[in-house]
Design a protein around this motif. Sequence first.
Motif, PDB file in Angstrom:
ATOM      1  N   UNK A  88      14.020 -16.416 -23.113  1.00  0.00           N
ATOM      2  CA  UNK A  88      12.711 -15.976 -22.504  1.00  0.00           C
ATOM      3  C   UNK A  88      12.532 -14.589 -22.987  1.00  0.00           C
ATOM      4  N   UNK A  89      11.518 -14.113 -22.521  1.00  0.00           N
ATOM      5  CA  UNK A  89      11.086 -12.617 -22.637  1.00  0.00           C
ATOM      6  C   UNK A  89      11.885 -11.766 -22.109  1.00  0.00           C
ATOM      7  N   UNK A  90      11.965 -10.414 -22.558  1.00  0.00           N
ATOM      8  CA  UNK A  90      12.557  -9.345 -21.591  1.00  0.00           C
ATOM      9  C   UNK A  90      11.863  -9.235 -20.263  1.00  0.00           C
ATOM     10  N   UNK A  91      10.471  -9.118 -20.543  1.00  0.00           N
ATOM     11  CA  UNK A  91       9.717  -8.893 -19.059  1.00  0.00           C
ATOM     12  C   UNK A  91       8.648 -10.102 -18.986  1.00  0.00           C
ATOM     13  N   UNK A  92       8.390 -10.563 -17.989  1.00  0.00           N
ATOM     14  CA  UNK A  92       7.329 -11.693 -17.898  1.00  0.00           C
ATOM     15  C   UNK A  92       5.844 -11.073 -17.925  1.00  0.00           C
ATOM     16  N   UNK A  93       5.161 -11.417 -18.904  1.00  0.00           N
ATOM     17  CA  UNK A  93       3.966 -10.816 -18.844  1.00  0.00           C
ATOM     18  C   UNK A  93       2.840 -11.745 -18.567  1.00  0.00           C
ATOM     19  N   UNK A  94       2.061 -12.559 -19.546  1.00  0.00           N
ATOM     20  CA  UNK A  94       0.995 -13.427 -19.382  1.00  0.00           C
ATOM     21  C   UNK A  94       1.528 -14.786 -19.323  1.00  0.00           C
ATOM     22  N   UNK A 143       0.309 -17.666 -20.157  1.00  0.00           N
ATOM     23  CA  UNK A 143       0.181 -18.441 -21.304  1.00  0.00           C
ATOM     24  C   UNK A 143       1.354 -18.258 -22.343  1.00  0.00           C
ATOM     25  N   UNK A 144       1.463 -17.080 -22.460  1.00  0.00           N
ATOM     26  CA  UNK A 144       2.568 -16.719 -23.568  1.00  0.00           C
ATOM     27  C   UNK A 144       3.967 -17.064 -22.936  1.00  0.00           C
ATOM     28  N   UNK A 145       4.263 -17.027 -21.769  1.00  0.00           N
ATOM     29  CA  UNK A 145       5.518 -17.481 -21.339  1.00  0.00           C
ATOM     30  C   UNK A 145       5.581 -19.018 -21.326  1.00  0.00           C
ATOM     31  N   UNK A 146       4.449 -19.567 -21.057  1.00  0.00           N
ATOM     32  CA  UNK A 146       4.398 -21.116 -21.293  1.00  0.00           C
ATOM     33  C   UNK A 146       4.857 -21.449 -22.625  1.00  0.00           C
ATOM     34  N   UNK A 147       4.328 -20.818 -23.575  1.00  0.00           N
ATOM     35  CA  UNK A 147       4.602 -21.158 -24.870  1.00  0.00           C
ATOM     36  C   UNK A 147       6.164 -21.048 -25.227  1.00  0.00           C
ATOM     37  N   UNK A 148       6.685 -19.931 -24.534  1.00  0.00           N
ATOM     38  CA  UNK A 148       8.113 -19.696 -24.768  1.00  0.00           C
ATOM     39  C   UNK A 148       8.911 -20.748 -24.175  1.00  0.00           C
ATOM     40  N   UNK A 149       8.311 -21.129 -23.001  1.00  0.00           N
ATOM     41  CA  UNK A 149       9.162 -22.377 -22.148  1.00  0.00           C
ATOM     42  C   UNK A 149       9.181 -23.540 -22.932  1.00  0.00           C
ATOM     43  N   UNK A 150       8.079 -23.811 -23.420  1.00  0.00           N
ATOM     44  CA  UNK A 150       7.693 -25.203 -24.222  1.00  0.00           C
ATOM     45  C   UNK A 150       8.747 -25.330 -25.354  1.00  0.00           C
ATOM     46  N   UNK A 151       8.895 -24.037 -26.054  1.00  0.00           N
ATOM     47  CA  UNK A 151       9.835 -24.007 -27.317  1.00  0.00           C
ATOM     48  C   UNK A 151      11.271 -24.216 -26.764  1.00  0.00           C
ATOM     49  N   UNK A 152      11.567 -23.533 -25.740  1.00  0.00           N
ATOM     50  CA  UNK A 152      12.938 -23.508 -25.185  1.00  0.00           C
ATOM     51  C   UNK A 152      13.258 -25.033 -24.767  1.00  0.00           C
ATOM     52  N   UNK A 153      12.324 -25.602 -24.058  1.00  0.00           N
ATOM     53  CA  UNK A 153      12.645 -27.170 -23.865  1.00  0.00           C
ATOM     54  C   UNK A 153      12.811 -28.030 -24.882  1.00  0.00           C
ATOM     55  N   UNK A 154      12.063 -27.663 -25.853  1.00  0.00           N
ATOM     56  CA  UNK A 154      11.924 -28.787 -27.132  1.00  0.00           C
ATOM     57  C   UNK A 154      13.379 -28.468 -27.746  1.00  0.00           C
ATOM     58  N   UNK A 155      13.977 -27.296 -27.658  1.00  0.00           N
ATOM     59  CA  UNK A 155      15.093 -26.864 -28.294  1.00  0.00           C
ATOM     60  C   UNK A 155      16.513 -27.248 -27.496  1.00  0.00           C
ATOM     61  N   UNK A 156      15.997 -27.911 -26.487  1.00  0.00           N
ATOM     62  CA  UNK A 156      17.182 -28.339 -25.720  1.00  0.00           C
ATOM     63  C   UNK A 156      17.842 -27.201 -24.654  1.00  0.00           C
ATOM     64  N   UNK A 157      17.000 -26.130 -24.302  1.00  0.00           N
ATOM     65  CA  UNK A 157      17.769 -25.101 -23.549  1.00  0.00           C
ATOM     66  C   UNK A 157      17.425 -25.419 -22.249  1.00  0.00           C
ATOM     67  N   UNK A 158      18.239 -24.702 -21.297  1.00  0.00           N
ATOM     68  CA  UNK A 158      18.236 -25.175 -19.791  1.00  0.00           C
ATOM     69  C   UNK A 158      17.792 -24.163 -18.829  1.00  0.00           C
ATOM     70  N   UNK A 159      17.432 -23.005 -19.487  1.00  0.00           N
ATOM     71  CA  UNK A 159      16.916 -22.078 -18.387  1.00  0.00           C
ATOM     72  C   UNK A 159      15.870 -21.169 -19.059  1.00  0.00           C
ATOM     73  N   UNK A 160      14.994 -20.639 -18.342  1.00  0.00           N
ATOM     74  CA  UNK A 160      13.897 -19.874 -18.973  1.00  0.00           C
ATOM     75  C   UNK A 160      14.140 -18.503 -18.098  1.00  0.00           C
ATOM     76  N   UNK A 161      14.580 -17.390 -18.945  1.00  0.00           N
ATOM     77  CA  UNK A 161      14.749 -16.042 -18.389  1.00  0.00           C
ATOM     78  C   UNK A 161      13.398 -15.155 -18.613  1.00  0.00           C
ATOM     79  N   UNK A 162      13.593 -14.137 -17.733  1.00  0.00           N
ATOM     80  CA  UNK A 162      12.355 -13.168 -17.975  1.00  0.00           C
ATOM     81  C   UNK A 162      12.417 -12.091 -16.690  1.00  0.00           C
ATOM     82  N   UNK A 163      12.233 -10.874 -17.105  1.00  0.00           N
ATOM     83  CA  UNK A 163      12.278 -10.105 -15.772  1.00  0.00           C
ATOM     84  C   UNK A 163      10.741  -9.594 -15.142  1.00  0.00           C
ATOM     85  N   UNK A 164      11.025  -9.590 -13.789  1.00  0.00           N
ATOM     86  CA  UNK A 164       9.763  -9.109 -13.047  1.00  0.00           C
ATOM     87  C   UNK A 164      10.036  -7.864 -12.544  1.00  0.00           C
TER      88      UNK A 164
END
Length: 348
Positions: free
Chosen positions: A102-108, A110-131
């Motif tokens: 996931x991203x260093x910091x959580x921003x928008x 939609x962007x985060x969801x795009x990353x999350x979908x790619x992570x899931x598609x590639x078999x990852x288990x965790x979404x990371x991001x800084x608040x």
Amino acid sequence: MIIIMEPKATEAQCQKVIDLLKENGFDIRYKKGEIYTVIDAIGDKTTLTPDRLSALEGVKEVKIIREPFRIASRDRKPEDTVIEFSNGVKIGGDNKPVMMVGPCSIEDYEGLLEVAKAAKEMGCQFLRGGAFKPRTSPYDFQGYGEDALKYIRKAADETGLLTVSEVMDASDLDMMCDYIDVLQIGARNVQNFKLLHAVGKCNKPVILKRGLSSTIREFLLAAEHILYNGNPNVILCERGIRSFDSAFTRNVMDIAAIPVIKKLSHLPIIIDPSHGTGQRYLIEPMAKAGLIVGADGVMIEVHQNPEKALSDGKQSLPIPMFKEIMGRLNQLSGRLHYEKTQLSANVE
Ligand code: PEP
Ligand code: MN
């Protein structure tokens, strides 16, 4: 511990050390050699610390035989700690390494969801991001706080991932626990003992990053603070340490620390090559190196548009590059996992 007396130590000085040890309940044996008197003392170092002994006249050196981290130590608990989540994901032991991206910091969102979908598609288990971002400069982006946590929870729920985010202040803990499955303690807070105590009293697993200049012993003692306060679910993270040479890498990755820590402790350990190297092209080789030496997981920064990232864009992988790399990391971790489980099956 072993107390070595100075060659010139007097009989009275030796006796004083022996008496003090005995008064504090230590079992002692000592040998007066031709040059040195050596005292072997077994007992509770909290009642009489090595520092106090070193301060006595005639004492040359105090050597600690058992490591000071007790709960984290493999001597105390030989079997690996395995952390299990409500959705069945497990970290540690013979389980396949987990992937946290996931991203260093959580921003928008939609962007985060795009990353999350790619992570899931590639078999990852965790979404990371800084608040809450621990930035070196107060003028840099500090994170979007609770709003960002709402985004990461939503994106993770929509894709079926677990969430990881850094806690910087104990007063945020209750609020963060509503959104976050794994709390992260950043490298800059590894010796913020009050924060370690606070997450120690929490019922969420904690990723503890190695400090910018932590020794392995200091790192494990930081984990001990969390364990001692009641939280057994600590995941260590090797993220590189600062060295004299940062011309080509942001930090120096201590790959050997992974098997060293596996030998010393039962806690799971993951590798973060993003902060470890600060360079996109080094993420794949270092992630592979970490997996080969036994890491229980990999954390990688991924951003939907690294050029526009509000922090750590330079080291964040764009999604297409992430997918390619992740495909190869999955192959490697699958192979390693097969070998490891075959090996332990043969041993049994
Ligand atoms: C991070 O994970 O974004 C981070 C700030 O890491 P570290 O504490 O290791 O620098
Ligand atoms: Mn970062």
